[in-house]
Design a protein around this motif. Structure first.
Motif, PDB file in Angstrom:
ATOM      1  N   UNK A 156       0.863  -1.178   0.000  1.00  0.00           N
ATOM      2  CA  UNK A 156       0.000   0.000   0.000  1.00  0.00           C
ATOM      3  C   UNK A 156       0.894   1.221   0.000  1.00  0.00           C
ATOM      4  N   UNK A 157       0.703   2.097  -0.994  1.00  0.00           N
ATOM      5  CA  UNK A 157       1.502   3.317  -1.123  1.00  0.00           C
ATOM      6  C   UNK A 157       2.993   2.995  -1.122  1.00  0.00           C
ATOM      7  N   UNK A 158       3.351   1.904  -1.763  1.00  0.00           N
ATOM      8  CA  UNK A 158       4.759   1.544  -1.892  1.00  0.00           C
ATOM      9  C   UNK A 158       5.361   0.899  -0.657  1.00  0.00           C
ATOM     10  N   UNK A 162       1.044  -5.826   6.556  1.00  0.00           N
ATOM     11  CA  UNK A 162       0.586  -7.141   6.991  1.00  0.00           C
ATOM     12  C   UNK A 162      -0.942  -7.154   6.993  1.00  0.00           C
ATOM     13  N   UNK A 163      -1.519  -8.244   6.527  1.00  0.00           N
ATOM     14  CA  UNK A 163      -2.966  -8.418   6.548  1.00  0.00           C
ATOM     15  C   UNK A 163      -3.254  -9.694   7.334  1.00  0.00           C
ATOM     16  N   UNK A 164      -4.106  -9.564   8.330  1.00  0.00           N
ATOM     17  CA  UNK A 164      -4.543 -10.714   9.118  1.00  0.00           C
ATOM     18  C   UNK A 164      -5.977 -11.025   8.718  1.00  0.00           C
TER      19      UNK A 164
END
Length: 175
Positions: A156-158, A162-164
């Protein structure tokens, strides 16, 4: 004018030092019944008073000490004595409830020592208040954790993030 914003309390005296304001206050509402026998007024009589010190939120960059005239009563019916209640005060920690709330909230983002310096109390007092505050939060907070936790990353935006995910419910998990 109620400078302390404590309804039903009268300021009897006030003074100040270089570091703090000191207010002597008195609760103005008399008890209506004896807690031991339930007898109604006027069978209650004043039976002395004692002074207790409580901490309150700082004002104008100075700490605040409240000296509360805590009234003692005696029931003429059952002869029991009792102290009046002090709404808005935590007698365990000798501080106002708003002081306790302030310490609990601020201690998440500040050091105990910096709070202790600001409020003119011992660092251990701040630590104990925070411990009580967190215990109360845990008692009233439901922690919902997924049975299956998915971990992934996106950019995101370079920047990598982390996505849980809650795999079982097909949703993003926000801890």
């Amino acid at each position: 004018m109620d400078i302390l914003n404590l309804p039903d309390y009268d300021v009897i005296e006030r003074s100040q030092t270089a570091l703090e304001y000191i207010f002597k206050i008195r609760y103005t509402i008399l008890p209506s019944v004896c807690p031991a026998c339930g007898q109604m007024l006027p069978r209650l009589q004043k039976f002395g008073a004692m002074l207790q010190e409580f901490r309150d939120l700082p004002m104008h960059g100075k700490s605040v000490m409240l000296i509360v005239e805590h009234q003692r009563f005696r029931c003429q019916e059952c002869r029991q004595t009792f102290m009046d209640t002090l709404p808005g005060f935590d007698e365990k920690r000798r501080a106002t409830k708003r002081f306790m709330q302030y310490v609990g909230e601020k201690a998440f983002s500040r050091t105990f020592t910096s709070l202790a310096d600001e409020l003119n109390v011992d660092e251990k007092t701040i630590r104990n208040i925070f411990t009580d505050y967190v215990a109360d939060l845990e008692k009233h907070t439901a922690f919902i954790t997924p049975r299956w936790l998915g971990i992934d990353e996106i950019t995101v935006a370079g920047q990598p993030r982390c996505v849980l995910a809650n795999v079982e419910k097909h949703s993003i998990f926000f801890p």
